[in-house]
Design an enzyme around this catalytic site. Sequence first.
Site, PDB file in Angstrom:
ATOM      1  N   HIS A 265       0.802  -1.123  -0.308  1.00 45.04           N
ATOM      2  CA  HIS A 265       0.158  -0.001   0.316  1.00 45.04           C
ATOM      3  C   HIS A 265       0.820   0.844   0.227  1.00 45.04           C
ATOM      4  CE1 HIS A 265      -3.976   2.467   0.350  1.00 45.04           C
ATOM      5  NE2 HIS A 265      -2.772   2.867   1.473  1.00 45.04           N
TER       6      HIS A 265
ATOM      7  N   ASP B 274      -8.014   1.208   2.256  1.00 46.44           N
ATOM      8  CA  ASP B 274      -7.576   1.692   3.359  1.00 46.44           C
ATOM      9  C   ASP B 274      -8.304   3.191   3.369  1.00 46.44           C
ATOM     10  OD1 ASP B 274      -5.744   3.414   5.452  1.00 46.44           O
ATOM     11  OD2 ASP B 274      -5.116   3.687   3.858  1.00 46.44           O
TER      12      ASP B 274
ATOM     13  N   HIS C  70      -7.048   9.374  -1.077  1.00 47.58           N
ATOM     14  CA  HIS C  70      -7.712   8.698   0.602  1.00 47.58           C
ATOM     15  C   HIS C  70      -6.749   9.939   1.968  1.00 47.58           C
ATOM     16  CE1 HIS C  70      -5.374   4.871   0.104  1.00 47.58           C
ATOM     17  NE2 HIS C  70      -5.315   5.143   2.101  1.00 47.58           N
TER      18      HIS C  70
HETATM   19 ZN    ZN Z   1      -3.665   3.953   3.047  1.00 52.03          ZN
END
Ligand code: ZN
Length: 1007
Positions: A266, A378, A582
């Site tokens: 990620h 996430d 995000h």
């Molecule tokens: Zn993230």
Amino acid sequence: MHSKRRLTEDRLARVLNERLRPAVHGRTVPLRVAVWDAPGEPVPVAEALAAPYRPIEVGHRWGPVWSTSWFRITGRVPDEWAGQRVEAVLDIGFNKTGPGFSAEGLVHRADGTVVKALHPRNAWVTVAEHASGGEEFTYYIEAAANPVLCDDHLPTRAGDRPGWLTAGGVDPEPLYRVLRADLAVLDRGLWELVQDFDVLGGLIRELPEHDQRGWQLLGFVERALDAVDLGDLSGSAAAARAALVPAFAPPAAPSAHRLSAVGHAHIDTAWLWPVRETVRKVARTVANVVQLMDDHPSFRFVMSQAQQLAWLKESRPQLYARVREKVTGGQFLPVGSLWVEPDTNITGGEALARQLIHGKRFYLAEFGVETEEMWLPDTFGYNAAMPQLMKLAGVRWFLTQKISWNTTNRFPHHTFWWEGLDGTRIFTHFPPVDSYNCEVSGAEVALAVANFQDKGAASCSLMPFGYGDGGGGPNREMLARAERLADLEGSARVVIESPARFFERAHAEYPDAPVWVGELYLEFHRGTLTSQLRTKQGNRRSEHLLREAELWAATAAVRTGFAYPYQALDRLWKTVLLHQFHDILPGSSIAWVHQEAEQAHAAVLAELDGIVGAAQQALAGEGRQEIVFNAAPFARDGVPALGAVPRGGPAARRVAPVPEADGFVLDNGLVRVRIDRRGLVTSARDLTADREALAPGTVGNLLQLHQDFPNQYDAWDIDEFYRNTVRDLVEAESVDIRDGAVRVVRRFGTSRVEQEISLTEGSKRLDIATEIDWHETEKLLKAAFPLDLRAEHSSAEIPFGHVRRPTHTNTSWDAAKFEFCAHRFLHLGERGWGAALVNDSTYGHEVTRDVRPDGGTTTTARLSLLRAPRFPDPEADQGHHRLRYALVLGADIADAVREGYGFNQPERVVTGAAAAVVPLVAVDSDAVVVEVVKLADDGSGDVVVRLYEALGGRAAAVLGAGFPVASAAVTDLLERALEPLHPTADRIGLTLRPFQVLTVRLRRPDA
Ligand SMILES: [Zn+2]
């Protein structure tokens, strides 16, 4: 029998950590190291290779915050190491923080090509697979002095850009110290023994006391430890491994859970680092991943944000070419279907569609891969429109794990069908391991099995493994664990495979999985609906101006031959999409990121203004007549939706406030509003309905200030106890009349707010324009409207529709939604009458209700206007802000939809010739909203129209084209035909189900 369990476990831990692990690189010679400190921002590789280096010793301190140093390491493999695997082992100052959160390095050969990256759990680089002895080598390491910002979550200035840091007097001292630079032999036998012990130790710890298998394994481990000669680790490794062979022999139970292990990293596109650092993080992670693929052909790795690969293509073409090879070979798997992993609370509907369009199109164009999953591990909650958007983009599967972060309710499923607002269902999986950064540890594997809530009906789950957030990805130790856990008694089966394989299997064994209907609300991080207002406003304006630019450019292209700015729009969209990431749009990044987001939005808006102006001028022609352009999807003031007409009469004006004994009255014959000497709205009467909107004894537009100091994540969270204390801002410095509005000035703390309250002729909308100089710390500012309404639910606009949420708190699920997202409107109503709050900047909302002694119900809606969190940006939201909101009286949902658009998409006036601009398309139903009018992305000149049913009912409508139509088709989001339509005289009859989104492509006759 006496238990030796604890004794053996402790013995294993000590031998493993103190002796075996350090001995893996036991034979070493020091490397020669030299350094060049790059001035300022990162430089191209060629420039760094040609720079003047100076010799340094281990212990050298380097790296003021955000700086880059290049280390040159040189060495010679000793002759006696012939035949060995030789590695350089480098510690450039890695601290205990995990990979991606402190210093990182990327290793280059002398010709500038990339070898691999360095991070705390991957601190080696191969010098020779089988050394012949005597080889000399040189490597260059681009080392990034990224500060550790996530340790304590305390306010820090280190998140600002370096120039500003210097001016602010922040310590320019080096952050890091070179701790190790050795050439070493990798003792393969010992390394394998370490992995054996690591896996068995992890499994034993997770097996219950009563389980025979744990005791059996303990016995094997003890015998293997006995075989380890602490005086000759290398020489005794083989005997120790031999003692463990029977431990690894028995296969997993037939009923064992199956974990599909998917390599992943990620990489937050910006967060505790600026975008430019993400570009380098991507290169570092990818370098490690493709290198690992060379050594492990069965390794599979997914990468989820097209933007990141686009950066790699531009910044590191050689590495990108390796990615292409690995995609072709089936090891490197593009997933996710999105341009970035965006926020999905705040991002607008059309922008979410473009996230899918640009994401999928990149993968198709670059790799010929049609991605079929949405990968958002996430993001802070998922709106109810997404299943439909996914399906319209050809996405079949959805993955996240974030809902496991809920602080109140445990989500009841891990594998389920997610049903959206319109009824579309998408097969969805939440990895029960509750993480997207797994290390394939025994604890993680056991957690996934224990946690999995669908055991009775399903037997498989997904485990994303690899260091993430700041990147890093899988390392060879993780692969070694997965290999050993593939089929081992006492463990779940761990199988490295693609998400597609997992989803096919999961779907096949669980086709009748349970259904979850509606939004996936995250019971956490509610402050992200409000933090960093300027970033949110930039996004809101950009979304609306993009809509307008496409509309007028398409109209001008069809009407006048105006050159449609395909490339500019493509680039501008991608800039806006990037900043919907995000941690950017939610306001949870460092100062540097938000400063750049504000600049990027400003540049986007300026360029879009230019496009809109040029297109409108092309349509208006030459002349002196005022032409009014209406980009809203509804007619207003005599101007048709999506068209323009010469100004017929004077523009609607504000009604003049009339002073009275204790304040002012605004009255336009439809609405009468009273404002007292304190500037508070004491009455808001809908004259048509003969009804007072405000609850008895209350005031409207009451500004309220709360202490806002959440327990954990400042920029992310609003904790419910904030409500316990409140300060009503009722004292006014001045209340007077200005520009046809009642102007109210208030001061509080070191802040000042000025509001203009106004009413326009012919409108039931009470406008409140707000200007704030905001200098509070850890405060939340809300605007309250206590309404005399018994509303069972609120209706909040979301992408392509609205959701209803109960106003009560009957269940813990209802109670947890004490702060929620609404886009342009929030509607509250009871049968026959309602009111809407519309806004141009605000996303955080709440609704509470109370029953009065008189038996009536007060339903209070509050907008969250501003916060002042201090981590990660200690100056978040400080300074000057302008925002608007309004109370619409006597509004139903259709009114709310219309006012929401109108408020955000104002008319524009252009001088030109006297002719009207006939809209390209018109729809004859108030329920059907035209969101998009554009030319097809393929440059064919086809007109693409995206519309949706906005009220929540079935709608029949006729779509009329204001130009000749040769043929028409319904398409997917990527403008690929799904089914033909049959226009009659350029008119198409359509039927839409509640909240259906429909894309129609209209082909024009060849000229
Ligand atoms: Zn993230």
